[in-house]
Scaffold this motif. Structure first.
Motif, PDB file in Angstrom:
ATOM      1  N   GLU A   1       0.813  -1.210   0.000  1.00 36.87           N
ATOM      2  CA  GLU A   1       0.000   0.000   0.000  1.00 36.87           C
ATOM      3  C   GLU A   1       0.853   1.270   0.000  1.00 36.87           C
ATOM      4  OE1 GLU A   1      -3.040   0.125  -0.498  1.00 36.87           O
ATOM      5  OE2 GLU A   1      -3.993  -1.725   0.167  1.00 36.87           O
ATOM      6  N   SER A   2       1.982   1.227   0.668  1.00 37.32           N
ATOM      7  CA  SER A   2       2.853   2.411   0.683  1.00 37.32           C
ATOM      8  C   SER A   2       4.299   1.980   0.907  1.00 37.32           C
ATOM      9  CB  SER A   2       2.422   3.388   1.787  1.00 37.32           C
ATOM     10  OG  SER A   2       2.620   2.815   3.068  1.00 37.32           O
ATOM     11  N   CYS A   3       5.203   2.744   0.354  1.00 39.92           N
ATOM     12  CA  CYS A   3       6.630   2.472   0.496  1.00 39.92           C
ATOM     13  C   CYS A   3       7.384   3.730   0.096  1.00 39.92           C
ATOM     14  CB  CYS A   3       7.060   1.287  -0.356  1.00 39.92           C
ATOM     15  SG  CYS A   3       6.753   1.505  -2.117  1.00 39.92           S
ATOM     16  N   GLY A   4       8.704   3.702   0.222  1.00 36.95           N
ATOM     17  CA  GLY A   4       9.505   4.858  -0.164  1.00 36.95           C
ATOM     18  C   GLY A   4       9.623   4.964  -1.659  1.00 36.95           C
ATOM     19  N   ASP A   5      10.745   4.555  -2.190  1.00 39.90           N
ATOM     20  CA  ASP A   5      10.997   4.588  -3.626  1.00 39.90           C
ATOM     21  C   ASP A   5      10.469   3.288  -4.244  1.00 39.90           C
ATOM     22  OD1 ASP A   5      12.106   4.400  -6.201  1.00 39.90           O
ATOM     23  OD2 ASP A   5      13.846   5.585  -5.628  1.00 39.90           O
ATOM     24  N   GLU A   6       9.351   3.361  -4.949  1.00 40.46           N
ATOM     25  CA  GLU A   6       8.710   2.156  -5.482  1.00 40.46           C
ATOM     26  C   GLU A   6       9.598   1.433  -6.495  1.00 40.46           C
ATOM     27  OE1 GLU A   6       5.200   3.886  -7.125  1.00 40.46           O
ATOM     28  OE2 GLU A   6       4.895   5.028  -5.286  1.00 40.46           O
ATOM     29  N   GLY A   7      10.229   2.206  -7.361  1.00 44.75           N
ATOM     30  CA  GLY A   7      11.083   1.592  -8.377  1.00 44.75           C
ATOM     31  C   GLY A   7      12.251   0.855  -7.767  1.00 44.75           C
ATOM     32  N   ARG A   8      12.878   1.463  -6.769  1.00 47.34           N
ATOM     33  CA  ARG A   8      14.031   0.835  -6.117  1.00 47.34           C
ATOM     34  C   ARG A   8      13.591  -0.417  -5.355  1.00 47.34           C
ATOM     35  NH1 ARG A   8      16.684   1.032  -1.227  1.00 47.34           N
ATOM     36  NH2 ARG A   8      18.952   0.682  -1.339  1.00 47.34           N
ATOM     37  N   LEU A   9      12.446  -0.330  -4.651  1.00 45.30           N
ATOM     38  CA  LEU A   9      11.957  -1.491  -3.914  1.00 45.30           C
ATOM     39  C   LEU A   9      11.639  -2.641  -4.861  1.00 45.30           C
ATOM     40  CD1 LEU A   9      11.056  -2.810  -1.272  1.00 45.30           C
ATOM     41  CD2 LEU A   9       8.785  -1.798  -1.630  1.00 45.30           C
TER      42      LEU A   9
END
Length: 349
Positions: free
Chosen positions: A42-50
């Protein structure tokens, strides 16, 4: 809904735990609404990096979808969002496909979504639809009352039939597997028959000929044939359910081995025995035999090998695994896979 993560069934909690180890700040739901094989981030920091780290570090994850837009799970809203996203990625020089997975109850189907989104995107961008090799894929992931939409490059999809691949069925339909029967205990004969039946049907070979070379026990042969029939039927039923194309059922004949060889003189005959050439040395002859229009008979022994007198009448005696004696039920599928691979690598159709 930032990322949709898919896993094998019952590995959701393990994958979710690994993701939280990578980034403890992530807010996620494993098995939303009880749906196995699914994790919603649902939420995270940098989506691409994750996404990149998960792809590299978490093999329990099979695929990760970056969600570009989240809307209510209503058809008109899904279509509007998909068109808005697609306009930046498509033109009349590109092609696309729509892939929808719907979970929960709705007043429309996945096919309805594919059709409505496809028509609207085509009208807006002029791009053509190509379901097999699209430049761009519009993914619609519906989870009950929400729909996540993403646009990805088509080449990122894992596909069973990608560009350049050719169906193998035409090669195997030319082959007649001539199998000496496995005899002995009734249950043993039946079980080996089942395994051979499943194997030849898996490859959809043109025919299987059960070929004794001398008088045999009728009841043991009956058990072997019954097993063949069960194996072919079980595999054929699975293929009909899973393949989108027409499936050919292998036909089964019984003929004396010596009479078969006499009858098929002039047609390519390959004997599978340890005295033969290894595949590397036999490749030129294999190419020549498969270039002919005739069916190709592949002769396979059982507890006893193919009689050596037949070697003289064969076009090729082939040893696919020098130094290894293959069990009866492994001989046919091993030979079929080896021959096809050799021809494919060498550039034969």
């Amino acid at each position: 809904m930032k990322l949709i993560v898919k896993t094998p069934l019952d590995l959701e909690d393990i994958a979710a735990s690994r993701i939280l180890e990578i980034d403890p700040s992530v807010k996620l739901i494993a098995k939303p609404h009880g749906l196995k094989g699914l994790i919603v981030i649902e939420s995270c920091g940098d989506e691409g990096r994750l996404k990149e780290i998960i792809s590299r570090e978490v093999p329990e994850v099979e695929s990760i979808i970056h969600v570009d837009e989240v809307v209510e799970a209503r058809l008109e809203e899904i279509v509007q969002a998909a068109v808005k996203l697609a306009k930046d990625e498509l033109s009349d020089e590109k092609c696309f496909a729509v892939r929808t997975v719907r979970r929960g109850k709705h007043d429309f189907t996945s096919l309805d979504v594919n059709s409505a989104v496809g028509a609207a995107v085509q009208a807006e961008t002029g791009a053509r639809v190509d379901l097999e090799n699209p430049d761009v894929v519009i993914r619609v992931e519906i989870i009950f009352d929400k729909a996540g939409i993403s646009v990805v490059e088509g080449e990122l999809e894992w596909r069973k039939m990608g560009p350049g691949k050719k169906l193998s069925a035409s090669t195997f339909r030319k082959i007649s597997v001539v199998q000496m029967p496995y005899l002995g205990s009734m249950e043993g004969a039946r079980e080996i028959g089942r395994r051979i039946g499943r194997a030849v049907q898996a490859y959809e070979v043109g025919e299987l000929v059960i070929a004794p070379n001398k008088p045999v026990n009728a009841f043991e042969l009956e058990a072997f044939i019954a097993g063949i029939r069960e194996g072919i039927k079980s595999r054929y039923e699975v293929q009909k359910k899973t393949y989108s194309r027409r499936v050919e059922c292998t036909r089964v004949l019984v003929q004396d081995l010596y009479q078969l060889v006499r009858e098929r003189r002039g047609e390519p005959i390959i004997v599978l025995e340890p005295e033969g050439l290894q595949v590397r040395d036999a490749l030129p002859k294999l190419r020549e035999l498969f270039s002919r229009k005739h069916r190709i008979s592949l002769l396979i022994g059982s507890r006893e090998g193919i009689p050596k007198g037949i070697y003289r009448l064969a076009d090729l005696v082939l040893d696919i695994a020098p130094g290894i004696t293959l069990s009866t039920e492994l001989a046919a599928p091993s030979a079929l896979a080896t021959i096809y691979t050799a021809l494919n690598i060498s550039g034969e159709d």
